[in-house]
Design a protein around this motif. Structure first.
Motif, PDB file in Angstrom:
ATOM      1  N   THR A  40       6.924   3.037   9.997  1.00  0.00           N
ATOM      2  CA  THR A  40       5.920   2.493  10.910  1.00  0.00           C
ATOM      3  C   THR A  40       5.795   3.367  12.154  1.00  0.00           C
ATOM      4  O   THR A  40       4.691   3.652  12.625  1.00  0.00           O
ATOM      5  CB  THR A  40       6.290   1.061  11.314  1.00  0.00           C
ATOM      6  OG1 THR A  40       6.356   0.241  10.140  1.00  0.00           O
ATOM      7  CG2 THR A  40       5.266   0.487  12.281  1.00  0.00           C
ATOM      8  N   SER A  95      -7.157   2.426  13.053  1.00  0.00           N
ATOM      9  CA  SER A  95      -6.071   2.196  12.105  1.00  0.00           C
ATOM     10  C   SER A  95      -6.651   2.139  10.701  1.00  0.00           C
ATOM     11  O   SER A  95      -7.711   1.540  10.481  1.00  0.00           O
ATOM     12  CB  SER A  95      -5.356   0.880  12.433  1.00  0.00           C
ATOM     13  OG  SER A  95      -4.451   0.531  11.418  1.00  0.00           O
ATOM     14  N   SER A  99      -0.448 -11.944  14.240  1.00  0.00           N
ATOM     15  CA  SER A  99       0.979 -11.636  14.399  1.00  0.00           C
ATOM     16  C   SER A  99       1.296 -11.246  15.840  1.00  0.00           C
ATOM     17  O   SER A  99       0.418 -10.856  16.608  1.00  0.00           O
ATOM     18  CB  SER A  99       1.383 -10.505  13.456  1.00  0.00           C
ATOM     19  OG  SER A  99       0.645  -9.341  13.718  1.00  0.00           O
ATOM     20  N   SER A 132      -3.608  -2.576  10.548  1.00  0.00           N
ATOM     21  CA  SER A 132      -2.813  -2.942  11.721  1.00  0.00           C
ATOM     22  C   SER A 132      -3.622  -2.686  12.990  1.00  0.00           C
ATOM     23  O   SER A 132      -4.638  -1.990  12.977  1.00  0.00           O
ATOM     24  CB  SER A 132      -1.507  -2.151  11.759  1.00  0.00           C
ATOM     25  OG  SER A 132      -1.765  -0.762  11.832  1.00  0.00           O
ATOM     26  N   ASN A 168      -4.721   1.103   7.982  1.00  0.00           N
ATOM     27  CA  ASN A 168      -3.989   0.146   7.145  1.00  0.00           C
ATOM     28  C   ASN A 168      -4.158  -1.305   7.596  1.00  0.00           C
ATOM     29  O   ASN A 168      -3.422  -2.185   7.166  1.00  0.00           O
ATOM     30  CB  ASN A 168      -2.500   0.504   7.099  1.00  0.00           C
ATOM     31  CG  ASN A 168      -1.818   0.347   8.448  1.00  0.00           C
ATOM     32  OD1 ASN A 168      -2.471  -0.007   9.448  1.00  0.00           O
ATOM     33  ND2 ASN A 168      -0.513   0.620   8.485  1.00  0.00           N
ATOM     34  N   ILE A 171       1.841  -2.602  18.523  1.00  0.00           N
ATOM     35  CA  ILE A 171       1.333  -2.633  17.158  1.00  0.00           C
ATOM     36  C   ILE A 171       1.458  -4.049  16.625  1.00  0.00           C
ATOM     37  O   ILE A 171       2.457  -4.746  16.862  1.00  0.00           O
ATOM     38  CB  ILE A 171       2.091  -1.630  16.260  1.00  0.00           C
ATOM     39  CG1 ILE A 171       1.488  -1.639  14.844  1.00  0.00           C
ATOM     40  CG2 ILE A 171       3.585  -1.889  16.240  1.00  0.00           C
ATOM     41  CD1 ILE A 171       2.005  -0.535  13.948  1.00  0.00           C
ATOM     42  N   GLN A 172       0.417  -4.491  15.928  1.00  0.00           N
ATOM     43  CA  GLN A 172       0.395  -5.790  15.262  1.00  0.00           C
ATOM     44  C   GLN A 172      -0.025  -5.580  13.812  1.00  0.00           C
ATOM     45  O   GLN A 172      -0.905  -4.774  13.521  1.00  0.00           O
ATOM     46  CB  GLN A 172      -0.621  -6.731  15.925  1.00  0.00           C
ATOM     47  CG  GLN A 172      -0.325  -7.062  17.380  1.00  0.00           C
ATOM     48  CD  GLN A 172      -1.508  -7.767  18.018  1.00  0.00           C
ATOM     49  OE1 GLN A 172      -2.272  -7.142  18.743  1.00  0.00           O
ATOM     50  NE2 GLN A 172      -1.656  -9.065  17.756  1.00  0.00           N
ATOM     51  N   LYS A 173       0.598  -6.353  12.910  1.00  0.00           N
ATOM     52  CA  LYS A 173       0.187  -6.262  11.509  1.00  0.00           C
ATOM     53  C   LYS A 173      -1.235  -6.774  11.331  1.00  0.00           C
ATOM     54  O   LYS A 173      -2.001  -6.255  10.528  1.00  0.00           O
ATOM     55  CB  LYS A 173       1.152  -7.046  10.631  1.00  0.00           C
ATOM     56  CG  LYS A 173       2.551  -6.441  10.568  1.00  0.00           C
ATOM     57  CD  LYS A 173       3.450  -7.245   9.650  1.00  0.00           C
ATOM     58  CE  LYS A 173       4.847  -6.628   9.572  1.00  0.00           C
ATOM     59  NZ  LYS A 173       5.761  -7.402   8.688  1.00  0.00           N
ATOM     60  N   ASP A 174      -1.565  -7.834  12.085  1.00  0.00           N
ATOM     61  CA  ASP A 174      -2.914  -8.393  12.059  1.00  0.00           C
ATOM     62  C   ASP A 174      -3.116  -9.158  13.359  1.00  0.00           C
ATOM     63  O   ASP A 174      -2.221  -9.221  14.211  1.00  0.00           O
ATOM     64  CB  ASP A 174      -3.116  -9.306  10.849  1.00  0.00           C
ATOM     65  CG  ASP A 174      -2.024 -10.353  10.709  1.00  0.00           C
ATOM     66  OD1 ASP A 174      -1.761 -11.082  11.697  1.00  0.00           O
ATOM     67  OD2 ASP A 174      -1.416 -10.447   9.618  1.00  0.00           O
TER      68      ASP A 174
END
Length: 789
Positions: A108, A31, A66, A35, A33, A60-63
């Protein structure tokens, strides 16, 4: 528990852990960005040629803090297959559809889609073929291709003491071998000579047998004329020169004298050690002959015998009676009840409706793939005289009958298949260039034609530099028929006789049996020095051109001690079988051919070429390993093209594997509608609903049944993969790569007396001496009359 059993159990657990760790899910896709994108184990939907269609869960996780959002994506993957090591690698990916909950915005979704198409080849570089296989449904189109196979029973001999069936392709044909000073039968893989004293001698298993006539009767000869010593030395030296051949007391049969049975027609040998001794098969009305290497059964209800020969079933009311063909789907139902893991579960691949048969059928449709260098790939074709062609029935094509090569004439052009590669020319003599298409009528070649196996060599795609090709096991004489796999077409083809003898593919006479991972192997006994290893030359092309399919191919030998075989299917803790079964000793000669040989099996015909890339190998180089893991297992060796993963330290970059959720070992499933599921800690199925796992209502029985089936198939695939690793790890090492350094097959000339084709001697020399060009194609001329090109 004995020390030996503890050691075996330890090895099994260690091997199982290694295999399991290698295939852990989910895996992280790169990734840009920040994520975290995790992909879960693919759920295959179809495999056609080198295109694998599948679906899989993705999150998918933002970080890292999350909550993940789960979705489903469908992919069309271009793959390469490595049948030797039972692996599949994804080369490129297209994502035609992806589904996420409504709260995930279009930007996304587009980012995830692009990331998957870019990153999946790295994290799916090394997938277990057997897990893919068990999840696939059989391909109806391929089954349709195998019709009208020969099923007529060969001549069946029965013996109650150790015997050897010596096959000759028609009446014996003799040619003088000047190096040996005797005349030799050239239309048999066995060493049969006519000596100066007027007697006939057969050499095999380090022994001589003598007869008044070429067909016998043969009797053991303790003393032989001195001039035959050079014949024995030549055969022994050639056998010993072949990589992987085991010349030791456990296989040499040094103390065993066999009864010799000769045949000039297609035949098989059934034998027992003494009177047949039958043992019950639990849960059935069947018994099997425990003192036989054959798959020999007795139906106690009907008092009928059944035997499996080249994947076909035959029945008789007595062992030395008349055997008649029985369609596999007409077997007594008790055959489907043979337990997996039992000594005779190897026959389940030949019983329609069983999981083993389904997997064998699917496996027979999975190709070995390669990309062929359009600029450098080449072949040569030689004929015995002027090219002579005959029509292939039911087609507008003709095939060359007086060549060892596979050549077809179609619409004024000439097509040749050499080591799994299609070539084309405007002349039967070449020059040849890599073909970008194969004749449309190839699929219409009937089994009655010796060119039948060419329909199993395919062209998938073309680029300016490469042509992507592949072949399924049909090229190696392994066919689908009646819901099972069989060996050979069952037809007895007419060989070519002229200045040379060119044999055609044979079905009978060598006791072949099926292995779920490596296909067909020659029966017990044939590896004990019985074949003349020197028959790789032009006088008797042998495994170098005809008897078993393509040039240079011969099935492996099967070694055993005792008559029990452990089950191929189902879990087991050691290779020693159960209930005191004897330990088998698979292995044997390699010479670059496939074999029951641990770790270094070579069943990939493309490995004999230096002008193709096959599974990352070019001219013998190693295939890149899988991408690195992100869960601390991989010592930082991340990224596509890295070495195979280890189990130390790790990086979270470069693609990788991550620890999975709870008791499901990282497994997340999807259905055809894109809904996402996992099995919870209490064993109940759960469905992802926005940001939570919710129990699946027990009233949704069809959904639960489908999920259970998916999990069972994947579990079975993992068990197959572990069994393969265990089988391979417990098989004697003996080498197995082609005897070259990355190029086409080359082999040292025999020492101590020639075989038939060296320009300096044998009575069956090539049309041209000098450089020693082979009368057949197969990759070029032989330098100095020594190695094979």
């Amino acid at each position: 528990m004995t020390t030996l059993r503890i050691l075996l159990l330890t090895l099994f657990v260690a091997g199982s852990y290694a295999a399991g760790a290698q295939d852990e899910w989910p895996r992280i896709v790169n990734s840009t960005n920040g994520s975290i994108i995790k992909v879960y184990e693919p759920q295959p939907e179809s495999l056609s040629g080198n295109i694998l269609k599948s679906r899989a869960a993705v999150s998918i996780q933002k970080d890292a803090q999350s909550e993940p959002v789960f979705g489903t994506f469908w992919s069309v993957n271009t793959v390469e297959t490595d049948r030797d090591n039972r692996r599949i690698s994804v080369q490129s990916v297209r994502i035609p559809n992806i589904k996420f909950p409504e709260e995930v915005d279009a930007a996304t979704i587009s980012y995830v889609k692009t990331s998957l198409e870019t990153g999946l080849p790295a994290v799916q570089n090394d997938l277990p073929l057997d897990v893919i296989l068990t999840s696939l449904e059989a391909n109806a189109e391929q089954k349709k291709l195998s019709q009208d196979m020969g099923t007529k029973a060969p001549k069946v001999f029965y013996a109650s003491k150790p015997s050897m069936l010596v096959s000759i392709d028609g009446e014996p044909k003799f040619k003088e071998n000047k190096d040996w000073g005797v005349s030799v039968v050239v239309n048999s893989p066995f060493t049969i000579v006519k000596n100066n004293d007027g007697a006939y001698y057969l050499y095999g298993g380090k022994k001589w047998y003598k007869a008044p006539k070429p067909l016998g009767p043969y009797a053991y000869a303790a003393n032989t004329p001195d001039n035959l010593d050079k014949v024995a030395a030549a055969v022994n030296n050639q056998n010993n020169a072949e990589a992987g051949y085991r010349d030791s007391s456990d296989v040499a049969q040094s103390d065993q004298v066999l009864d010799i049975i000769t045949t000039t027609v297609p035949a098989e040998l059934i034998q027992t050690q003494g009177n047949p001794s039958f043992t019950d098969i639990s849960g059935t009305g069947l018994q099997y002959a425990e003192n036989s290497e054959n798959d020999l059964f007795l139906d106690t209800d009907a008092q009928q015998y059944y035997v499996l020969l080249s994947g076909r079933w035959y029945r008789a009311d007595k062992l030395n009676g008349n055997w008649s063909y029985v369609a596999a789907n007409a077997l007594p139902s008790d055959f489907t009840k043979i337990p997996e893991g039992s000594p005779k579960d190897n026959v389940l691949a030949s019983v329609p409706g069983t999981s083993a048969a389904r997997e064998a059928v699917m496996d027979a449709q999975i190709p070995q793939t390669a990309k062929v260098d359009r600029r450098n790939a080449s072949t040569s074709v030689t004929y015995d005289g002027q090219p002579k062609f005959e029509q292939i029935n039911g087609t507008q094509m003709d095939y060359a009958v007086n060549s060892q090569s596979s050549v077809i004439r179609y619409n004024g052009r000439y097509y040749a298949v050499d080591k799994g590669v299609w070539f084309v020319s405007d002349s039967p003599d070449g020059p040849w260039q890599v073909s970008t298409e194969r004749p449309a009528e190839v699929d219409a070649i009937p089994p009655s034609s010796p060119a039948y196996n060419l329909k199993y060599v395919y062209i998938y795609d073309v680029t300016p530099d490469y042509v992507y090709m592949g072949y399924t096991p049909g090229y190696l004489n392994n066919f689908i028929y009646g819901g099972t796999v069989i060996y050979g077409t069952g037809y007895a083809y007419t060989p070519w006789w002229g200045s040379y003898y060119y044999p055609r593919p044979y079905t009978w006479g060598f006791g072949v049996s099926y292995n779920p991972w490596w296909g067909w192997s020659l029966g017990f006994g044939y590896g004990h020095g019985w074949f003349n290893g020197g028959f790789g030359y032009s006088a008797w092309p042998g495994w170098c051109g005809g008897w078993w399919g393509p040039t240079i191919y011969r099935p492996p030998f099967r070694y055993h001690s005792g008559y029990y075989r452990p089950g191929f299917y189902g879990p087991r803790y050691s290779y020693y079988g159960r209930g005191g079964n004897s330990r088998p000793l698979p292995g044997g000669r390699m010479g670059g051919r496939s074999a029951y040989n641990g770790g270094r099996v070579v069943n990939n015909i493309y490995n004999y070429r230096n002008d193709v890339v096959s599974n990352g190998r070019y001219g013998g180089s190693s295939r890149p390993g899988p991408a690195g893991r992100a869960d601390g297992f991989n010592g930082g060796r991340g990224g596509a093209g890295s070495s195979r993963p280890g189990f130390n330290g790790g990086s979270s970059n470069g693609g990788g594997r991550v620890a999975g959720p709870g008791s499901n070992n990282g497994r997340v499933y999807t259905d055809g509608g894109g809904n996402v599921y996992q099995r919870g800690n209490q064993g109940q199925w759960q469905q992802r609903d926005r940001s939570q796992w919710q129990p699946v209502d027990n009233n949704r029985r069809e959904t639960i049944r489908d999920l259970n089936r998916q999990q069972q198939m994947q579990n079975r695939g993992e068990q197959r993969s572990q069994n393969f690793q265990q089988f391979r790890n417990n098989t004697p090492q003996g080498g197995g790569r082609p005897q070259n350094s990355g190029g086409n097959f080359s082999r040292p000339a025999p020492s101590g007396g020639g075989n038939f084709s060296r320009p300096s001697g044998g009575g069956f020399s090539r049309p041209s001496g000098g450089g020693g060009s082979r009368p057949a194609g197969g990759g070029g001329s032989r330098p100095g009359g020594r190695g094979r090109g």
